[in-house]
Design a protein around this motif. Sequence first.
Motif, PDB file in Angstrom:
ATOM      1  N   ALA A 145      10.074 -17.903  -1.219  1.00 59.50           N
ATOM      2  CA  ALA A 145      10.037 -16.945  -0.115  1.00 59.50           C
ATOM      3  C   ALA A 145       9.024 -15.841  -0.378  1.00 59.50           C
ATOM      4  CB  ALA A 145      11.426 -16.360   0.107  1.00 59.50           C
ATOM      5  N   ALA A 146       9.065 -15.268  -1.582  1.00 60.26           N
ATOM      6  CA  ALA A 146       8.109 -14.219  -1.923  1.00 60.26           C
ATOM      7  C   ALA A 146       6.684 -14.768  -1.952  1.00 60.26           C
ATOM      8  CB  ALA A 146       8.471 -13.599  -3.264  1.00 60.26           C
ATOM      9  N   GLY A 147       6.536 -16.018  -2.412  1.00 56.76           N
ATOM     10  CA  GLY A 147       5.221 -16.638  -2.443  1.00 56.76           C
ATOM     11  C   GLY A 147       4.626 -16.774  -1.051  1.00 56.76           C
ATOM     12  N   TYR A 148       5.460 -17.084  -0.087  1.00 56.56           N
ATOM     13  CA  TYR A 148       4.991 -17.175   1.296  1.00 56.56           C
ATOM     14  C   TYR A 148       4.416 -15.833   1.755  1.00 56.56           C
ATOM     15  CZ  TYR A 148       5.472 -16.618   6.320  1.00 56.56           C
ATOM     16  OH  TYR A 148       5.244 -16.287   7.625  1.00 56.56           O
ATOM     17  N   LEU A 149       5.134 -14.736   1.485  1.00 55.68           N
ATOM     18  CA  LEU A 149       4.665 -13.425   1.901  1.00 55.68           C
ATOM     19  C   LEU A 149       3.378 -13.028   1.178  1.00 55.68           C
ATOM     20  CD1 LEU A 149       7.993 -11.382   2.049  1.00 55.68           C
ATOM     21  CD2 LEU A 149       6.652 -12.222   3.988  1.00 55.68           C
ATOM     22  N   ARG A 150       3.187 -13.550  -0.045  1.00 59.06           N
ATOM     23  CA  ARG A 150       2.014 -13.177  -0.838  1.00 59.06           C
ATOM     24  C   ARG A 150       0.766 -13.971  -0.474  1.00 59.06           C
ATOM     25  NH1 ARG A 150       5.799 -13.420  -5.757  1.00 59.06           N
ATOM     26  NH2 ARG A 150       6.613 -11.281  -5.883  1.00 59.06           N
ATOM     27  N   GLU A 151       0.899 -14.978   0.364  1.00 64.25           N
ATOM     28  CA  GLU A 151      -0.284 -15.747   0.762  1.00 64.25           C
ATOM     29  C   GLU A 151      -1.334 -14.801   1.339  1.00 64.25           C
ATOM     30  OE1 GLU A 151       0.900 -18.809   3.431  1.00 64.25           O
ATOM     31  OE2 GLU A 151       2.217 -19.800   1.972  1.00 64.25           O
ATOM     32  N   PRO A 152      -2.598 -14.940   0.919  1.00 65.52           N
ATOM     33  CA  PRO A 152      -3.638 -13.998   1.355  1.00 65.52           C
ATOM     34  C   PRO A 152      -3.735 -13.832   2.870  1.00 65.52           C
ATOM     35  CG  PRO A 152      -4.455 -15.365  -0.426  1.00 65.52           C
ATOM     36  CD  PRO A 152      -3.106 -15.920  -0.053  1.00 65.52           C
ATOM     37  N   GLY A 153      -3.594 -14.931   3.610  1.00 67.10           N
ATOM     38  CA  GLY A 153      -3.672 -14.832   5.066  1.00 67.10           C
ATOM     39  C   GLY A 153      -2.546 -13.993   5.652  1.00 67.10           C
ATOM     40  N   ASN A 154      -1.335 -14.188   5.142  1.00 63.15           N
ATOM     41  CA  ASN A 154      -0.198 -13.401   5.632  1.00 63.15           C
ATOM     42  C   ASN A 154      -0.364 -11.927   5.286  1.00 63.15           C
ATOM     43  OD1 ASN A 154       1.128 -15.569   6.797  1.00 63.15           O
ATOM     44  ND2 ASN A 154       2.185 -16.106   4.900  1.00 63.15           N
ATOM     45  N   HIS A 155      -0.838 -11.665   4.067  1.00 64.20           N
ATOM     46  CA  HIS A 155      -1.081 -10.282   3.655  1.00 64.20           C
ATOM     47  C   HIS A 155      -2.115  -9.628   4.565  1.00 64.20           C
ATOM     48  CE1 HIS A 155      -2.353  -7.343   0.205  1.00 64.20           C
ATOM     49  NE2 HIS A 155      -1.662  -6.733   1.142  1.00 64.20           N
ATOM     50  N   ALA A 156      -3.206 -10.323   4.828  1.00 61.12           N
ATOM     51  CA  ALA A 156      -4.268  -9.770   5.675  1.00 61.12           C
ATOM     52  C   ALA A 156      -3.776  -9.504   7.084  1.00 61.12           C
ATOM     53  CB  ALA A 156      -5.462 -10.726   5.693  1.00 61.12           C
ATOM     54  N   ARG A 157      -2.984 -10.432   7.631  1.00 60.80           N
ATOM     55  CA  ARG A 157      -2.464 -10.225   8.991  1.00 60.80           C
ATOM     56  C   ARG A 157      -1.540  -9.015   9.046  1.00 60.80           C
ATOM     57  NH1 ARG A 157      -3.326 -15.835   9.226  1.00 60.80           N
ATOM     58  NH2 ARG A 157      -1.528 -16.345   7.933  1.00 60.80           N
ATOM     59  N   LEU A 158      -0.769  -8.822   7.988  1.00 56.34           N
ATOM     60  CA  LEU A 158       0.149  -7.688   7.942  1.00 56.34           C
ATOM     61  C   LEU A 158      -0.628  -6.372   7.896  1.00 56.34           C
ATOM     62  CD1 LEU A 158       3.246  -7.817   7.909  1.00 56.34           C
ATOM     63  CD2 LEU A 158       3.163  -7.428   5.451  1.00 56.34           C
ATOM     64  N   LEU A 159      -1.645  -6.307   7.049  1.00 53.55           N
ATOM     65  CA  LEU A 159      -2.443  -5.089   6.949  1.00 53.55           C
ATOM     66  C   LEU A 159      -3.158  -4.783   8.258  1.00 53.55           C
ATOM     67  CD1 LEU A 159      -4.025  -5.552   3.398  1.00 53.55           C
ATOM     68  CD2 LEU A 159      -2.141  -4.023   4.034  1.00 53.55           C
ATOM     69  N   ASP A 160      -3.692  -5.818   8.895  1.00 52.38           N
ATOM     70  CA  ASP A 160      -4.398  -5.621  10.162  1.00 52.38           C
ATOM     71  C   ASP A 160      -3.436  -5.140  11.252  1.00 52.38           C
ATOM     72  OD1 ASP A 160      -6.817  -5.969  11.903  1.00 52.38           O
ATOM     73  OD2 ASP A 160      -5.469  -7.384  12.897  1.00 52.38           O
ATOM     74  N   ALA A 161      -2.244  -5.730  11.299  1.00 55.87           N
ATOM     75  CA  ALA A 161      -1.267  -5.328  12.308  1.00 55.87           C
ATOM     76  C   ALA A 161      -0.851  -3.867  12.118  1.00 55.87           C
ATOM     77  CB  ALA A 161      -0.049  -6.238  12.243  1.00 55.87           C
ATOM     78  N   ALA A 162      -0.695  -3.447  10.863  1.00 55.79           N
ATOM     79  CA  ALA A 162      -0.330  -2.052  10.598  1.00 55.79           C
ATOM     80  C   ALA A 162      -1.447  -1.103  11.013  1.00 55.79           C
ATOM     81  CB  ALA A 162       0.010  -1.870   9.123  1.00 55.79           C
ATOM     82  N   ARG A 163      -2.699  -1.482  10.722  1.00 53.34           N
ATOM     83  CA  ARG A 163      -3.836  -0.630  11.112  1.00 53.34           C
ATOM     84  C   ARG A 163      -3.907  -0.455  12.619  1.00 53.34           C
ATOM     85  NH1 ARG A 163      -6.660  -3.213   6.706  1.00 53.34           N
ATOM     86  NH2 ARG A 163      -7.269  -4.903   8.127  1.00 53.34           N
ATOM     87  N   ARG A 164      -3.573  -1.526  13.346  1.00 55.32           N
ATOM     88  CA  ARG A 164      -3.641  -1.460  14.811  1.00 55.32           C
ATOM     89  C   ARG A 164      -2.451  -0.719  15.419  1.00 55.32           C
ATOM     90  NH1 ARG A 164      -6.705  -4.639  17.941  1.00 55.32           N
ATOM     91  NH2 ARG A 164      -5.020  -4.665  19.476  1.00 55.32           N
TER      92      ARG A 164
END
Length: 320
Positions: A220-239
């Motif tokens: 489960a934690a590995g899924y959240l750590r995937e680079p694509g998921n991390h990037a989408r999360l950061l982008d969503a927060a910025r927006r």
Amino acid sequence: MFDPADRVPALGALRTAVHARDWAAITAHFDATAEEDDRPADCRVIAETPGAETFLREVVRQRPRDPLARTLLADRTIQIGWGIRTAAGAQHVSRAQFDQFFAHLRVAEQLLIEVCAEYPQYSLAWYLRVITARGLELGSSETRRRYQRLAEHHPHHLPGQMQLLQQLCPKWSGSWEAAHGFAQEATAEAPEGAPAGALVAIVQMEQYLELRKKENDTAAAGYLREPGNHARLLDAARRSVLHPAFRTGGAPAVAAHSAFAAAHSAAGRPADAAPHFHALLALGNAASEVPWGYLGQYDHEAEFVRHRKLALAAVPAARD
């Protein structure tokens, strides 16, 4: 910190008004709530007050055309029904529980149908009908239709979006493709500074929870750590919540920052979680149970406090 009525004086006063059977005070509170996104949290304070249904039924008898009275009674009825069903998986819910659950939701649905027919722009009623559509197993198309009716008058309504997102997840006969697609679409279509970006965090936490149940914490934690998921999360927060145009107060802000803080915490990224924990502290040491309950099934408050300590140690508050 998870009960808004304990930390927001106006919501504490609202709960007191319910206990005092003071309809004038309740009406005044809702009249003073300017943002439609805040009304579901106000409504929920009343719906989760044990015994409120007796008072609300009497108000509806006295004011049969009052949309607020009928909507509050509908939400209290939904809460009673969901309490009978429990949050257990369908395989662990008895036929008798389902029968009572559906009976309560049908009563609520009839109240809400009448309100929506008479007051088509009434956001609370449409919001609750998204919930009853899911509970009554009316399917994704009908749930989407109800959300669209809400969005026609109140676009980017985060509580409504969060309820539709639940329907689109596999646990309610949806799919991860549909759930992630809606989260990304809602984020992209919302104005910068709208809270819709939190849907990206919430749907990642939904998939995290499924992986914890089906596989293990590491997967489960590995899924959240995937680079694509991390990037989408950061982008969503910025927006959304980290954008200068974000409205920093109200229930949507608490829900949105809680979602981002939980996702980064579950992934082991305290520094990324820190801005969201700082924001929650500024909101009165606030938090929302969803999705923090996904990290600490038995003591989500302890998990919240533990991860907040890690995040604030990683990125202390800025000094003036």
